[in-house]
Write an enzyme that holds these catalytic residues in place. Sequence first.
Site, PDB file in Angstrom:
ATOM      1  CG  ASP A 679      -1.801   1.164   1.321  1.00  0.00           C
ATOM      2  OD1 ASP A 679      -2.754   1.236   0.515  1.00  0.00           O
ATOM      3  OD2 ASP A 679      -1.553   2.051   2.165  1.00  0.00           O
ATOM      4  CE  LYS A 683      -1.703   5.128   1.202  1.00  0.00           C
ATOM      5  NZ  LYS A 683      -1.741   4.736   2.614  1.00  0.00           N
TER       6      LYS A 683
HETATM    7  N1  LIG Z   1      -9.352   2.906   5.072  1.00  0.00           N
HETATM    8  C1  LIG Z   1      -8.704   3.972   4.746  1.00  0.00           C
HETATM    9  O1  LIG Z   1      -8.260   4.729   5.615  1.00  0.00           O
HETATM   10  C2  LIG Z   1      -8.480   4.305   3.343  1.00  0.00           C
HETATM   11  C3  LIG Z   1      -8.954   3.509   2.337  1.00  0.00           C
HETATM   12  N2  LIG Z   1      -8.717   3.828   1.020  1.00  0.00           N
HETATM   13  C4  LIG Z   1      -9.231   2.946  -0.003  1.00  0.00           C
HETATM   14  O2  LIG Z   1     -10.612   2.791   0.106  1.00  0.00           O
HETATM   15  C5  LIG Z   1     -11.000   1.668  -0.663  1.00  0.00           C
HETATM   16  C6  LIG Z   1     -12.146   0.959   0.027  1.00  0.00           C
HETATM   17  O3  LIG Z   1     -11.782   0.518   1.268  1.00  0.00           O
HETATM   18  P1  LIG Z   1     -12.860  -0.010   2.301  1.00  0.00           P
HETATM   19  O4  LIG Z   1     -14.078   0.797   2.212  1.00  0.00           O
HETATM   20  O5  LIG Z   1     -12.176  -0.113   3.585  1.00  0.00           O
HETATM   21  O6  LIG Z   1     -13.143  -1.458   1.752  1.00  0.00           O
HETATM   22  P2  LIG Z   1     -14.351  -2.427   2.119  1.00  0.00           P
HETATM   23  O7  LIG Z   1     -13.836  -3.793   1.965  1.00  0.00           O
HETATM   24  O8  LIG Z   1     -14.970  -2.038   3.409  1.00  0.00           O
HETATM   25  O9  LIG Z   1     -15.419  -2.116   0.990  1.00  0.00           O
HETATM   26  C7  LIG Z   1     -15.203  -2.425  -0.346  1.00  0.00           C
HETATM   27  C8  LIG Z   1     -16.523  -2.369  -1.071  1.00  0.00           C
HETATM   28  O10 LIG Z   1     -16.276  -2.568  -2.441  1.00  0.00           O
HETATM   29  C9  LIG Z   1     -17.231  -3.514  -2.940  1.00  0.00           C
HETATM   30  N3  LIG Z   1     -16.675  -4.147  -4.131  1.00  0.00           N
HETATM   31  C10 LIG Z   1     -15.568  -4.892  -4.243  1.00  0.00           C
HETATM   32  N4  LIG Z   1     -15.415  -5.297  -5.518  1.00  0.00           N
HETATM   33  C11 LIG Z   1     -16.449  -4.783  -6.214  1.00  0.00           C
HETATM   34  C12 LIG Z   1     -16.855  -4.852  -7.574  1.00  0.00           C
HETATM   35  N5  LIG Z   1     -16.151  -5.504  -8.475  1.00  0.00           N
HETATM   36  N6  LIG Z   1     -17.996  -4.198  -7.931  1.00  0.00           N
HETATM   37  C13 LIG Z   1     -18.712  -3.525  -7.020  1.00  0.00           C
HETATM   38  N7  LIG Z   1     -18.371  -3.427  -5.734  1.00  0.00           N
HETATM   39  C14 LIG Z   1     -17.253  -4.056  -5.336  1.00  0.00           C
HETATM   40  C15 LIG Z   1     -17.485  -4.405  -1.800  1.00  0.00           C
HETATM   41  O11 LIG Z   1     -18.695  -5.137  -1.943  1.00  0.00           O
HETATM   42  C16 LIG Z   1     -17.521  -3.425  -0.657  1.00  0.00           C
HETATM   43  O12 LIG Z   1     -18.802  -2.828  -0.589  1.00  0.00           O
HETATM   44  C17 LIG Z   1      -9.743   0.860  -0.845  1.00  0.00           C
HETATM   45  O13 LIG Z   1      -9.339   0.963  -2.211  1.00  0.00           O
HETATM   46  C18 LIG Z   1      -8.728   1.561   0.029  1.00  0.00           C
HETATM   47  O14 LIG Z   1      -7.428   1.520  -0.479  1.00  0.00           O
HETATM   48  C19 LIG Z   1      -8.059   4.935   0.668  1.00  0.00           C
HETATM   49  C20 LIG Z   1      -7.586   5.794   1.604  1.00  0.00           C
HETATM   50  C21 LIG Z   1      -7.728   5.550   3.040  1.00  0.00           C
HETATM   51  N1  LIG Z   2      -4.658   1.389   4.554  1.00  0.00           N
HETATM   52  C1  LIG Z   2      -4.144   2.676   4.298  1.00  0.00           C
HETATM   53  C2  LIG Z   2      -5.240   3.682   4.297  1.00  0.00           C
HETATM   54  C3  LIG Z   2      -4.987   4.741   3.356  1.00  0.00           C
HETATM   55  O1  LIG Z   2      -4.788   4.594   2.160  1.00  0.00           O
HETATM   56  C4  LIG Z   2      -3.162   3.082   5.358  1.00  0.00           C
HETATM   57  O2  LIG Z   2      -3.107   2.372   6.362  1.00  0.00           O
HETATM   58  O3  LIG Z   2      -2.448   4.042   5.174  1.00  0.00           O
END
Ligand SMILES: NC(=O)C1=CN([C@@H]2O[C@H](COP(=O)(O)OP(=O)(O)OC[C@H]3O[C@@H](n4cnc5c(N)ncnc54)[C@H](O)[C@@H]3O)[C@@H](O)[C@H]2O)C=CC1
Ligand SMILES: N[C@@H](CC=O)C(=O)O
Length: 815
Positions: A679, A683
């Site tokens: 990850d 970035k």
């Molecule tokens: N948690 C954080 O602090 C941060 C997260 N992100 C990014 O956010 C994104 C989402 O993370 P979360 O919400 O934690 O993940 P999550 O696992 O909670 O949710 C992912 C969602 O995407 C859906 N999904 C997966 N494949 C799919 C497809 N082919 N078509 C339609 N829906 C699909 C799933 O059903 C689920 O609703 C990731 O790419 C992550 O890198 C980015 C910056 C910070």
């Molecule tokens: N999983 C990531 C969230 C942001 O992209 C992190 O831990 O920094």
Amino acid sequence: MKVLKFGGTSVGSVESIKAVLDIVKSSYDAGEKPLVVLSAMSGVTNLLTAMAERAAERKEFESDLKLLEDRHFDVVKKLIAVKFQNPVFTKLKLLINELEEILQGVAALKELSHQSKDLIVSFGERFSNYMVSKIMEQYIAESTFIDASHYIKTDSNFGHAHVNEELTNQLVQALAHTHADKLLFVTGFIGSNENGRVTTLGRGGSDYTAAIFGSILNADAIEIWTDVNGMLTADPRIVKKAFSLPILSYTEAMELSYFGAKVIYPPTMIPAFLKKIPIVIRNTFEPEFVGTVIQFDSGKSDYPIKGISSISDISVINLSGSGMIGKSGFSGRLFTLLAREQINVVLITQSSSEHSITFAVHPDDAQKAVALIKNEFELELEANKLDLPEIEENLSVLAVVGENMKRTPGMSGRLFYALGRNGINVRAIAQGSSEFNISVIIKKDNLAKALNAVHDAFFAALNKTLYVFNLGTGNIGATLFKQLHEQHDFLLENNDVEIKVAGMSNSRKMLFDVEGIDLATWKDTLESDGEIADLSAFIERMKEMDLPNCVFIDNTASKLPATYYEEIFKANISIVTCNKIANSGDYAQYKLLHDTARRHGVDFFYETNVGAGLPIVRVLKDLMLSGDRLLKIEAILSGTISYIFNNFTGDASFYDVVKKAQELGYTEPDPRDDLGGVDFMRKMLILARDAGNVIEPSDVDLGNILPEACLNATSVDDFYAELLKAEQYFNDLKNKALQENKVIRYIGKLENGKVSISMQMVGDTHPFYALSGSDNIISFTTERYKERPLVVKGPGAGAEVTAGGVFADLVNVGA
Ligand SMILES: NC(=O)C1=CN([C@@H]2O[C@H](COP(=O)(O)OP(=O)(O)OC[C@H]3O[C@@H](n4cnc5c(N)ncnc54)[C@H](O)[C@@H]3O)[C@@H](O)[C@H]2O)C=CC1
Ligand SMILES: N[C@@H](CC=O)C(=O)O
Ligand code: NA
């Protein structure tokens, strides 16, 4: 004195006639003596025409005659007291008998002349005005029926007669003089020729009657009472946000009406225009609404244009040929020919090279126009001085109209920007030299989207709607919906932006709603009404819905959506994503996507790819755009690892701290992506690329914090099991740092186009020493920030800050 004209729908039913009576009475009670002009009851003119045509074919018309009688008699029964009804029935019956005789005559002759047709349709106005005058007589004794055919004198151009102004002037003046104390109900639409034969005044004829009387009698205003709230900024059936215009100039009203706004028919305004008499469009069914004043000057307005009008069906004819066009006399011959054959040319453009002329006509006229041209220019065609004319069909015209455009630069820029951003190709452009109107020809399929996009662009202060199609309803997606829901009213009030989620999908279900899915209940609705998810179908539907200001949001961690980004940009849809996959795969893909977005004039925003909601991507972009030169980046960009090393203190076990980070929503859906460094690597790669470096994932020198066995774990469960086993390894690390009075940091560096990431122990003099929670920190050393770098620091993971970053990107789309 005012002229009040009521259209067919205003006298179409008992209820509407009551409304008319109220309006006339309140004007009368206010001390005015208006002159009232009524159309025939709605549908009656068409019915009379049909009856005339049937008669000429010796078909049965008596049942329709009965229908006419019933409709009028019914009104009389309901609105005139019984004791006064008989004479009214008698007079109406006489008129009906007269009409019947005429129809029988037509049937006997088996021929319907224009003259007979005018006479027959004139009954509609005579019925309605007589009847309403009699109803009104019960309240205002001076009410008097006037058959305008005795006062409006015309030539013998039946169906479309021209008014003899001088004679009409004298007769109307005389009428006003002898009937000074009366309340007149005057038949719209009809006149008579010098032999006293009834004529009709053509389209919009009753408005014309009102304008003629108003102008001769120097009315203070001519009120046209209809069934809509005046003239609107656009067709409200297509543009939901269209609103009523308080003031328009005559010219603006003409331009708007010319292109489709059907409220009034421009030529009928000319008598009022010449005398600068205001025309007020009002709604019989909402009489308290002020309506639209059409007056001499355009008045003050908050917007640079007054409205957008359109003709949905138009054909375009292209003429080219090096030997002809541009030669003096050619256009003259062409357009004289078309005018002579009564082909209305809606719009003309000529390229500056003068080798081609494009003009637009009604689709029904296109073939005829081409035949005429082939005939007229036969010799030139044979000599190849002119190419065969080409017709293009299924086109529409959209025109923005307003006198203020003339004084405001950038109007065409704004129009074309709105069209371009929404992927609408402009086939031809025309701007009147008056600069009151810019017209474009576009594909008919694009019209609804174009009207909405252009309306948003020019009436921006009104509010802009962003249509969102969101993928992923997990940690980030669900939090974004919550924020959008909470901020809805605030955004609308303070930023004039409305965000509608028109589509959403997770990996199981998908749901669509053009009106916007209710974000208070989306979870249940998606569950109960959602279809089986299918990403490719989701994208297809999004494209088909073809909404303006459309944004695709990827809130998943999946690899699949990125394979559609190019297609999405090509459909002129912007993308906002927190998913890092697209930007951190092959460089070729990164480049292709950025280029495609740029070429299609749409946005590709991914601030949350680095440091979640912290402004990092934006800062770097601004540095680069403003010509600064990046020398070095040093950063901690894994929120998860930062949290772990900030909390792996005292008795806490490494395993528990990692679990906690996942619970807090800091980790990727698969925590191995965080702890294995992938990850962070993504970035750094994205920043390096945004800084102009061509770099592949394999070029990154990726050190790690985990022992080999953890790195090789084949599942998340397996991974956690390995973590438990490696507790000693992590404790040793912790103790070593403690002994040296240092902290453990996982630090990335970009310098000279090279990216490296490594675990380091840093002492209290190091700028990255003091961090807490999931803090990220990044320092940019640049040509301008050389002595002391530019530093951004703060929480770099978590659902609220990430969804907030996605939200901010979204609101900035198209801004
Ligand atoms: N948690 C954080 O602090 C941060 C997260 N992100 C990014 O956010 C994104 C989402 O993370 P979360 O919400 O934690 O993940 P999550 O696992 O909670 O949710 C992912 C969602 O995407 C859906 N999904 C997966 N494949 C799919 C497809 N082919 N078509 C339609 N829906 C699909 C799933 O059903 C689920 O609703 C990731 O790419 C992550 O890198 C980015 C910056 C910070
Ligand atoms: N999983 C990531 C969230 C942001 O992209 C992190 O831990 O920094
Ligand atoms: Na960020």
